[in-house]
Design a protein around this motif. Sequence first.
Motif, PDB file in Angstrom:
ATOM      1  N   THR A 140       0.832  -1.199   0.000  1.00  0.00           N
ATOM      2  CA  THR A 140       0.000   0.000   0.000  1.00  0.00           C
ATOM      3  C   THR A 140       0.866   1.249   0.000  1.00  0.00           C
ATOM      4  O   THR A 140       1.976   1.268   0.531  1.00  0.00           O
ATOM      5  N   PHE A 141       0.321   2.279  -0.624  1.00  0.00           N
ATOM      6  CA  PHE A 141       0.958   3.594  -0.686  1.00  0.00           C
ATOM      7  C   PHE A 141      -0.101   4.607  -0.295  1.00  0.00           C
ATOM      8  O   PHE A 141      -1.263   4.481  -0.698  1.00  0.00           O
ATOM      9  N   ILE A 142       0.284   5.598   0.489  1.00  0.00           N
ATOM     10  CA  ILE A 142      -0.684   6.604   0.901  1.00  0.00           C
ATOM     11  C   ILE A 142      -0.095   7.998   0.719  1.00  0.00           C
ATOM     12  O   ILE A 142       1.124   8.187   0.743  1.00  0.00           O
ATOM     13  N   SER A 158      -6.700   0.597  -9.576  1.00  0.00           N
ATOM     14  CA  SER A 158      -7.657   1.702  -9.647  1.00  0.00           C
ATOM     15  C   SER A 158      -8.563   1.724  -8.420  1.00  0.00           C
ATOM     16  O   SER A 158      -9.340   2.652  -8.231  1.00  0.00           O
ATOM     17  N   SER A 159      -8.456   0.716  -7.563  1.00  0.00           N
ATOM     18  CA  SER A 159      -9.212   0.712  -6.302  1.00  0.00           C
ATOM     19  C   SER A 159      -8.507   1.641  -5.323  1.00  0.00           C
ATOM     20  O   SER A 159      -7.334   1.468  -5.023  1.00  0.00           O
ATOM     21  N   MET A 160      -9.239   2.635  -4.854  1.00  0.00           N
ATOM     22  CA  MET A 160      -8.659   3.623  -3.951  1.00  0.00           C
ATOM     23  C   MET A 160      -9.576   3.796  -2.755  1.00  0.00           C
ATOM     24  O   MET A 160     -10.781   3.643  -2.863  1.00  0.00           O
ATOM     25  N   SER A 161      -8.987   4.136  -1.621  1.00  0.00           N
ATOM     26  CA  SER A 161      -9.771   4.382  -0.412  1.00  0.00           C
ATOM     27  C   SER A 161      -9.314   5.688   0.217  1.00  0.00           C
ATOM     28  O   SER A 161      -8.134   6.033   0.172  1.00  0.00           O
ATOM     29  N   LYS A 215      -6.702  13.916   9.758  1.00  0.00           N
ATOM     30  CA  LYS A 215      -6.017  13.979   8.458  1.00  0.00           C
ATOM     31  C   LYS A 215      -6.657  12.951   7.542  1.00  0.00           C
ATOM     32  O   LYS A 215      -7.033  11.863   7.971  1.00  0.00           O
ATOM     33  N   ILE A 216      -6.766  13.304   6.279  1.00  0.00           N
ATOM     34  CA  ILE A 216      -7.322  12.416   5.265  1.00  0.00           C
ATOM     35  C   ILE A 216      -6.187  11.971   4.352  1.00  0.00           C
ATOM     36  O   ILE A 216      -5.356  12.779   3.928  1.00  0.00           O
ATOM     37  N   TYR A 217      -6.154  10.669   4.067  1.00  0.00           N
ATOM     38  CA  TYR A 217      -5.145  10.106   3.173  1.00  0.00           C
ATOM     39  C   TYR A 217      -5.833   9.302   2.078  1.00  0.00           C
ATOM     40  O   TYR A 217      -6.861   8.668   2.318  1.00  0.00           O
ATOM     41  N   LEU A 218      -5.245   9.321   0.904  1.00  0.00           N
ATOM     42  CA  LEU A 218      -5.646   8.422  -0.170  1.00  0.00           C
ATOM     43  C   LEU A 218      -4.764   7.190  -0.063  1.00  0.00           C
ATOM     44  O   LEU A 218      -3.537   7.300   0.020  1.00  0.00           O
ATOM     45  N   GLU A 219      -5.390   6.008  -0.054  1.00  0.00           N
ATOM     46  CA  GLU A 219      -4.650   4.748   0.019  1.00  0.00           C
ATOM     47  C   GLU A 219      -4.844   3.997  -1.290  1.00  0.00           C
ATOM     48  O   GLU A 219      -5.973   3.825  -1.757  1.00  0.00           O
ATOM     49  N   VAL A 220      -3.741   3.595  -1.900  1.00  0.00           N
ATOM     50  CA  VAL A 220      -3.764   2.800  -3.132  1.00  0.00           C
ATOM     51  C   VAL A 220      -2.810   1.631  -2.950  1.00  0.00           C
ATOM     52  O   VAL A 220      -2.019   1.603  -2.004  1.00  0.00           O
TER      53      VAL A 220
END
Length: 142
Positions: free
Chosen positions: A5-7, A81-84, A98-103
Amino acid sequence: MPLTTFITPIINTPDLIDAYHVIVEHNTADQLELGSFQIDDFIKLNPTKGSSLKSLLIEASMSPSDFPELTSYTRGSPISSSMSLIKVSTPGTSNDDKIYLEVCNESEGECTFNWLLNNSDRKWYGTNGKPDNWNEGTFIDN
């Protein structure tokens, strides 16, 4: 196959759009072989695994040139392409969420993380660890 995972932090809608464009750039960039990682470069990208490998080399009285062949590429496997979106709160504060995008992608992650660090002005977390309180984060429903 492993899943890495990368955020990246997201402050507003333009941030989210920028992160999406970075992912598209990664997935469409050429994936060319660069050779093998040097142990110290590998440790920078993946401190936990790299340090373990280096310790094993030392215990076995081997030199860094005996580092196992880990091929380096210009980028890693495509990012899904699935992101959270994940909300991470700081305990004891009410307005410091804090809000993060996780891919994620299906690979060990070092080549993707290296690409993200070198081809984006965004702050990325990946094989180097996650921000404080990450494990207490919650998914944001779409």
